[in-house]
Design an enzyme around this catalytic site. Structure first.
Site, PDB file in Angstrom:
ATOM      1  N   HIS A   1       4.732   2.315   0.710  1.00 41.37           N
ATOM      2  CA  HIS A   1       3.765   1.247   0.429  1.00 41.37           C
ATOM      3  C   HIS A   1       4.488  -0.009  -0.071  1.00 41.37           C
ATOM      4  O   HIS A   1       4.267  -1.119   0.430  1.00 41.37           O
ATOM      5  CB  HIS A   1       2.750   1.738  -0.614  1.00 41.37           C
ATOM      6  CG  HIS A   1       1.810   0.678  -1.107  1.00 41.37           C
ATOM      7  ND1 HIS A   1       0.522   0.559  -0.655  1.00 41.37           N
ATOM      8  CD2 HIS A   1       1.981  -0.332  -1.995  1.00 41.37           C
ATOM      9  CE1 HIS A   1      -0.063  -0.471  -1.250  1.00 41.37           C
ATOM     10  NE2 HIS A   1       0.809  -1.033  -2.080  1.00 41.37           N
ATOM     11  N   GLU A   2       5.366   0.155  -1.045  1.00 40.91           N
ATOM     12  CA  GLU A   2       6.054  -0.998  -1.628  1.00 40.91           C
ATOM     13  C   GLU A   2       6.940  -1.696  -0.594  1.00 40.91           C
ATOM     14  O   GLU A   2       7.066  -2.921  -0.608  1.00 40.91           O
ATOM     15  CB  GLU A   2       6.889  -0.570  -2.839  1.00 40.91           C
ATOM     16  CG  GLU A   2       6.079  -0.041  -4.018  1.00 40.91           C
ATOM     17  CD  GLU A   2       4.989  -0.978  -4.504  1.00 40.91           C
ATOM     18  OE1 GLU A   2       5.141  -2.207  -4.368  1.00 40.91           O
ATOM     19  OE2 GLU A   2       3.971  -0.476  -5.006  1.00 40.91           O
TER      20      GLU A   2
ATOM     21  N   HIS B   1       5.215  -4.371   1.209  1.00 38.43           N
ATOM     22  CA  HIS B   1       5.219  -5.671   0.518  1.00 38.43           C
ATOM     23  C   HIS B   1       6.580  -6.348   0.674  1.00 38.43           C
ATOM     24  O   HIS B   1       6.663  -7.552   0.903  1.00 38.43           O
ATOM     25  CB  HIS B   1       4.960  -5.492  -0.980  1.00 38.43           C
ATOM     26  CG  HIS B   1       3.591  -4.977  -1.297  1.00 38.43           C
ATOM     27  ND1 HIS B   1       2.457  -5.485  -0.722  1.00 38.43           N
ATOM     28  CD2 HIS B   1       3.175  -4.000  -2.157  1.00 38.43           C
ATOM     29  CE1 HIS B   1       1.397  -4.836  -1.215  1.00 38.43           C
ATOM     30  NE2 HIS B   1       1.809  -3.937  -2.079  1.00 38.43           N
TER      31      HIS B   1
ATOM     32  N   HIS C   1      -2.038  -6.395   0.585  1.00 43.87           N
ATOM     33  CA  HIS C   1      -2.888  -5.213   0.540  1.00 43.87           C
ATOM     34  C   HIS C   1      -3.932  -5.245   1.643  1.00 43.87           C
ATOM     35  O   HIS C   1      -4.385  -6.310   2.054  1.00 43.87           O
ATOM     36  CB  HIS C   1      -3.576  -5.114  -0.828  1.00 43.87           C
ATOM     37  CG  HIS C   1      -2.674  -4.576  -1.884  1.00 43.87           C
ATOM     38  ND1 HIS C   1      -2.700  -5.026  -3.179  1.00 43.87           N
ATOM     39  CD2 HIS C   1      -1.699  -3.638  -1.829  1.00 43.87           C
ATOM     40  CE1 HIS C   1      -1.776  -4.371  -3.876  1.00 43.87           C
ATOM     41  NE2 HIS C   1      -1.160  -3.536  -3.086  1.00 43.87           N
TER      42      HIS C   1
END
Lengths: 366, 84
Positions: free
Chosen positions: A117-118, A121, A127
């Site tokens: 997930h990170e 970014h 998101h």
């Protein structure tokens, strides 16, 4: 996408694991991080090379409390990790909150899932509002070996960096939409007066007298259950729900999984040529459970804990109007409901015929 | 003196809502006057934004469902803009 559409100008990026968490074996941390990078390199033209010294594009570290980046961590739970958008210096870096308990499994927080997930970014993604997407902002557990990057995330990364160099373009799962007229189900079962509708890694939970319907990850309730449940039924008398996938089954007692390890369907009396069960329902009145496989069905006596003699029989003979390839079935009141594709057949066993045909998602008040 | 039941919880919830909206929705609060009426509107608007994002009922109020989502473990994405 993040504001201003930040992105890396190069496709070949470097990363460095600056330190390790004491919660996990360093080799497991390496594996989790490597697997998280692979999630993104598999679906885009990006490549990631690990370096062991100096400055990498993406520096990954475990930090505690205020770690001097103006975004202090808050101790256990709450914020798990954060990442900086692509750029020089701190740009692209990923920080994990050391106060969390990091794992390679379902206890605590799974490092692979959070890292993947990170990294989204760190590569320029914001998101997502899609609750099934990896980039959805709240944590939910998925068995790492079964993880497939959802289509929403693939669309995001490919918008920034273009398609993968792989000749076969990767595709990912999409989040089912409750009121989609094309919705089909893998399995349906009653559970303590509620209805559970299974689909992929999700299930809907519906109380017949409530208007709202809840969509949840199966793993949120039962981390040890697989996705893609193929058949399910409730034994009301024993307060148990049986869930089937391939030639295995799991048992819920109330809301709890009885065993973490599945049992074999052959223990129930199925012959070895049965590889999976399409649908099942339990008839509360007779205590018999009906299992549907292709165009045939078996009947199981819950009291004797054995298959009845003389089975399998053709579905057409007992359930007139119901074809083969049943997706799901359950009994509610005097009726049996069969789900076949996008349609649902309300069958009255007393008159032995279909009395109504509905959309599969008719229970959701769409 | 006995404390009215629930007051402590309500304070905690206000703190939670403010912290959450500051972190993820750029809520600007004047620490000196955060309970004054002038800050109610930005907070309500940010709450509505958050509720719409998560598909919650958009009320602008920190109801049970909203607080539940705010309490879930999640990630933060610091914006590098403020450091360069």
């Amino acid at each position: 996408l993040l504001d201003g559409n930040p992105k890396w100008e190069r496709k070949d990026l470097t990363y460095r694991i600056v330190n390790y968490t004491p919660d996990m074996n360093p080799a497991d941390v390496d594996k989790a991080i490597q697997k998280a990078f692979k999630v993104w390199s598999d679906v885009s033209p990006l490549t990631f090379k690990r370096i062991y010294d100096g400055n990498a594009d993406i520096m990954m570290s475990f930090e505690t409390g205020d770690h001097r980046d103006n975004s202090p961590f808050d101790g256990p739970d709450g914020f798990l990790a954060h990442a900086f958008q692509p750029g020089n210096g701190i740009g692209g870096d990923v920080h994990f909150d050391e106060a969390e308990y990091w794992t390679r499994g379902s206890n605590g927080y799974n490092l692979f899932l959070v890292a993947a997930h990170e990294l989204g970014h760190a590569l320029g993604l914001s998101h997502s509002t899609d609750p099934g997407a990896l980039m959805y902002p709240t944590y939910s557990y998925t068995e790492p070996n079964e993880f497939r990057l959802p289509q929403d995330d693939i669309n995001g990364i490919q918008t920034v960096y273009g398609h993968s160099d792989n000749p076969v373009q990767p595709t990912g799962p999409t989040t089912p939409v409750t009121c989609d007229p094309k919705l089909t189900f893998d399995a349906v079962a009653t559970m303590r007066g509620e209805l559970l509708f299974f689909k992929g890694r999700y299930f809907w939970r519906k109380h017949p007298q409530m208007t709202e319907v809840e969509l949840n990850f199966i793993s949120l309730f039962w981390p040890n259950l697989p996705s893609g449940i193929q058949a399910a039924y409730e034994n009301v008398e024993r307060d148990q729900v049986f869930l089937f996938k391939e030639n295995k089954y799991w048992v819920l007692s109330g809301y709890d999984l009885v065993y973490n390890h599945p049992k074999s369907i052959y223990d129930l009396g199925f012959p070895k040529n049965v590889k999976r069960i399409n649908a099942a329902f339990n008839d509360e009145n007779s205590g018999k459970t009906y299992f549907f496989v292709g165009g045939k069905y078996w009947r199981y006596d819950e009291k004797r804990q054995a298959m009845d003699q003389g089975y399998p029989k053709n579905i057409m003979n007992e359930f007139r109007g119901i074809s083969k390839n049943i997706d799901a079935a359950f009994q509610n009141g005097r009726y049996i409901y069969f789900f076949i594709g996008t349609r649902q057949f309300q069958f009255d066993p007393n008159v032995k015929r279909v009395v109504r045909v509905m959309k599969s998602n008719s229970w959701f008040n769409c | 003196l006995p404390v009215a039941p629930g007051t402590e919880d309500e304070d905690k919830n206000i703190q939670l809502v403010e912290n959450y909206l500051q972190h993820f929705y750029k809520l600007e609060t004047d620490k000196q006057s955060r309970f004054k009426s002038k800050n109610i509107e930005p907070l309500t608007e940010k709450l509505k934004e958050m509720q719409a994002f998560f598909g919650l009922k958009v009320t602008g109020k920190p109801d049970v469902d909203t607080l539940e989502v705010m309490k879930k473990p999640r990630c933060g994405v610091p914006d590098i803009g403020q450091y360069v």
